[in-house]
Design a protein around this motif. Structure first.
Motif, PDB file in Angstrom:
ATOM      1  N   ILE A 169    -106.277  29.877  -8.050  1.00 39.46           N
ATOM      2  CA  ILE A 169    -107.232  28.786  -7.896  1.00 39.46           C
ATOM      3  C   ILE A 169    -108.652  29.271  -8.164  1.00 39.46           C
ATOM      4  N   THR A 183    -114.262  22.978 -22.158  1.00 39.09           N
ATOM      5  CA  THR A 183    -113.300  22.822 -23.244  1.00 39.09           C
ATOM      6  C   THR A 183    -113.453  23.988 -24.205  1.00 39.09           C
ATOM      7  N   TYR A 241    -106.788  19.733  -6.064  1.00 38.56           N
ATOM      8  CA  TYR A 241    -105.798  20.725  -6.487  1.00 38.56           C
ATOM      9  C   TYR A 241    -104.847  21.046  -5.349  1.00 38.56           C
ATOM     10  N   MET A 296    -112.181  20.773  -5.208  1.00 39.91           N
ATOM     11  CA  MET A 296    -111.019  21.660  -5.111  1.00 39.91           C
ATOM     12  C   MET A 296    -109.932  21.059  -4.238  1.00 39.91           C
ATOM     13  N   LEU A 339    -109.707  28.851 -11.846  1.00 46.39           N
ATOM     14  CA  LEU A 339    -109.945  27.510 -12.360  1.00 46.39           C
ATOM     15  C   LEU A 339    -111.397  27.110 -12.137  1.00 46.39           C
ATOM     16  N   ASN A 340    -111.882  26.222 -13.011  1.00 51.81           N
ATOM     17  CA  ASN A 340    -113.194  25.651 -12.774  1.00 51.81           C
ATOM     18  C   ASN A 340    -113.096  24.615 -11.666  1.00 51.81           C
ATOM     19  N   HIS A 341    -114.231  24.274 -11.071  1.00 51.98           N
ATOM     20  CA  HIS A 341    -114.244  23.210 -10.079  1.00 51.98           C
ATOM     21  C   HIS A 341    -113.853  21.905 -10.733  1.00 51.98           C
ATOM     22  N   PHE A 342    -113.373  20.984  -9.886  1.00 48.74           N
ATOM     23  CA  PHE A 342    -112.902  19.703 -10.411  1.00 48.74           C
ATOM     24  C   PHE A 342    -114.050  18.960 -11.089  1.00 48.74           C
ATOM     25  N   GLY A 343    -113.852  18.555 -12.333  1.00 52.26           N
ATOM     26  CA  GLY A 343    -114.869  17.810 -13.053  1.00 52.26           C
ATOM     27  C   GLY A 343    -115.820  18.675 -13.856  1.00 52.26           C
ATOM     28  N   GLU A 344    -115.638  20.016 -13.778  1.00 55.87           N
ATOM     29  CA  GLU A 344    -116.530  20.891 -14.546  1.00 55.87           C
ATOM     30  C   GLU A 344    -115.739  21.702 -15.559  1.00 55.87           C
ATOM     31  N   HIS A 345    -114.749  21.025 -16.147  1.00 55.29           N
ATOM     32  CA  HIS A 345    -113.873  21.708 -17.088  1.00 55.29           C
ATOM     33  C   HIS A 345    -114.660  22.143 -18.323  1.00 55.29           C
ATOM     34  N   MET A 378    -115.647  10.065  -6.753  1.00 47.74           N
ATOM     35  CA  MET A 378    -114.511  10.211  -7.665  1.00 47.74           C
ATOM     36  C   MET A 378    -113.409  11.053  -7.048  1.00 47.74           C
ATOM     37  N   GLU A 379    -113.836  12.214  -6.535  1.00 47.34           N
ATOM     38  CA  GLU A 379    -112.840  13.117  -5.952  1.00 47.34           C
ATOM     39  C   GLU A 379    -112.247  12.517  -4.687  1.00 47.34           C
ATOM     40  N   PHE A 430    -100.768  30.363  -5.794  1.00 45.66           N
ATOM     41  CA  PHE A 430    -101.757  29.283  -5.885  1.00 45.66           C
ATOM     42  C   PHE A 430    -103.126  29.784  -5.452  1.00 45.66           C
ATOM     43  N   LEU A 460    -109.730   9.745  -5.567  1.00 45.29           N
ATOM     44  CA  LEU A 460    -108.523  10.398  -6.081  1.00 45.29           C
ATOM     45  C   LEU A 460    -107.716  11.018  -4.944  1.00 45.29           C
ATOM     46  N   TYR A 489    -110.062  16.883 -16.714  1.00 47.69           N
ATOM     47  CA  TYR A 489    -111.082  15.880 -16.431  1.00 47.69           C
ATOM     48  C   TYR A 489    -112.484  16.490 -16.456  1.00 47.69           C
ATOM     49  N   ILE A 490    -113.422  15.731 -17.020  1.00 48.06           N
ATOM     50  CA  ILE A 490    -114.830  16.132 -17.031  1.00 48.06           C
ATOM     51  C   ILE A 490    -115.634  15.005 -16.409  1.00 48.06           C
ATOM     52  N   ASP A 491    -116.604  15.360 -15.568  1.00 50.89           N
ATOM     53  CA  ASP A 491    -117.412  14.342 -14.901  1.00 50.89           C
ATOM     54  C   ASP A 491    -118.146  13.477 -15.919  1.00 50.89           C
TER      55      ASP A 491
END
Lengths: 185, 112, 145
Positions: free
Chosen positions: A118, A129, B4, B1, A121-127, A1-2, A114, A5, B47-49
């Motif tokens: 950084i 809510t 970003y 990361m 922030l959470n890692h990408f995909g581990e947001h 996914m990453e 930045f 992207l 985004y969430i996995d």
């Protein structure tokens, strides 16, 4: 996914760089379209179909308006030479040096913030809510809307939408004022 | 990361265009590239996995949705970006009519 | 602005109605499927822009003015504000409250006032984008020719 992207975003960056360096203004606009439509693909991959629909239509209309502006001009990028020759001695243009220093200072300044932010922030995909948990759990019952984005947009955050409509209205009035050729009778 | 960082690089490319280019249309392009990178950043944060698009369908029992709040914010920001871009382009076409050029150095030097 | 070739005109004639209907569909189903007032309004504006681009600016009997779409835009934002202010007088008496019955989730007539907000915003966005385009077209015809 990453990885997928990242590939799309790299293409967007290449399109952006070409848009800034194109000789013809029309091809610069088309290259700007690469960035906009790449953004549509990113939105689709990120599970945001609402944004994808809005962005693809808005990008098309923006492109039409931009082409309408550029088409009647000479369409040439006015060149600025980096190296100037006076009396056989070539030296770098003063404005060019100022530009480079300005860009480097701005980039370092932003890069510092930045780098600081950084980590928070959470890692990408581990947001996580935090506030949106309430929205996701109770938006359907409280607003009755199956589309949660619409529920948030028009019920929980109605003031946002009101302000957006006001800004659009004001912008249209401004454009009509700027583009009016003759005074009204 | 890494996404970003790439998003930030896209922002810097737009900033570079705004600061160094002397053509009004190129400045508008740089501004819209900066806008795009901000939209992308908001969508990346939410985004969430293996999350689903935030639309409730009866048959699906999973409650793991992508964050709807950044999407709602970006939705308004896209339309505002279109409005401001159009305003800039209206000013640009007006300047072209008056000075017959898009070059802001010449527009500066003429003084009215 | 002159029109384009007969091929473009015929294709436009065939598909412009479908594009317009699709915009209406996106607006009215904004609370069920992806989309809503912003996206649908932009699609509707796109159908009008396609018509002007293909047939030239004479097809809409413009007569060098854009008051019509500007008035529609004002009506759209006025409708939005009236709907929001009506919440002060009805029900819980809070600005932007949802005062109509919610209905069943997933049906077309549900979600209280949200579909009405969608329609108001859709009218506003469509008229605003079309007004911007029309102002540019009229400017180019009057000044640059």
């Amino acid at each position: 996914m990453e990885i997928i992207l990242s590939i799309v975003i790299v293409f967007m960056i290449l399109g952006a760089i070409y848009a800034l360096y194109a000789k013809d203004l029309l091809s610069a606009l088309i290259a700007c379209g690469i960035v906009g439509y790449g953004l549509v693909i990113c939105f689709l991959l990120l599970r945001a179909p609402d944004l994808a629909i809005v962005q693809i239509v808005v990008e098309t209309i923006t492109l039409v308006i931009m082409v309408a502006v550029v088409l009647n001009s000479t369409r040439e990028e006015l060149k600025e030479k980096a190296v100037v020759k006076v009396d056989g001695v070539s030296y770098v243009h003063q404005r060019y040096i100022v530009n480079v220093i300005l860009v480097v200072v701005f980039a370092l300044f932003l890069l510092y913030f930045f780098k600081e932010s950084i980590y928070t922030l959470n890692h990408f995909g581990e947001h996580v809510t935090r506030m949106s948990t309430a929205y996701i759990e109770s938006a359907a019952e409280q607003t009755g809307s199956a589309n949660l984005v619409t529920g948030v947009l028009f019920d929980f955050r109605g003031y946002d939408t009101l302000g957006e409509a006001t800004i659009l209205f004001t912008a249209v009035i401004g454009i009509l004022t700027i583009l009016r050729a003759k005074a009204k009778k | 990361m890494i996404v970003y960082l790439l998003c930030f690089i896209l922002f810097l490319v737009g900033l570079f265009g705004v600061l160094t280019k002397r053509n009004v249309i190129k400045i508008v392009i740089g501004l819209s590239i900066m806008e795009f990178s901000i939209f992308l950043f908001f969508a990346l944060i939410g985004y969430i996995d293996e999350g689903l698009a935030p639309i409730i369908v009866q048959n699906i029992s999973s409650t793991k949705f992508v964050d709807p709040l950044p999407q709602a914010m970006v939705l308004t920001a896209i339309v505002i970006g279109l409005a401001t871009n159009s305003m800039l382009l209206a000013i640009a076409i007006r300047l072209y009519k008056k000075y017959n050029t898009f070059d802001i150095r010449k527009i500066n030097s003429l003084k009215g | 602005m002159n029109g384009m070739t007969p091929i473009v005109k015929k294709v436009t004639q065939l598909i412009v109605g479908l594009i317009f209907l699709y915009g209406i569909y996106i607006i009215t189903h904004g609370h069920l499927t992806p989309g809503g007032g912003f996206a649908g309004g932009a699609v509707v504006a796109g159908s009008f822009i396609l018509l002007v681009l293909a047939y030239g600016s004479d097809i809409l009997k413009l007569k060098k003015r854009e008051e019509g779409s500007s008035v529609v835009e004002s009506l759209g934002i006025f409708l939005f504000i009236v709907l929001a202010f009506a919440a002060i007088f009805i029900g819980t008496k809070v600005f932007f409250a949802n005062y109509l019955p919610k209905g069943v989730i997933g049906e077309l007539i549900s979600a209280g006032v949200i579909p009405l907000y969608n329609i108001a915003v859709g009218i506003e966005v469509a008229a605003a984008l079309f007004t911007i385009f029309l102002a540019l077209v009229i400017y180019k015809e009057e000044v640059l020719k």
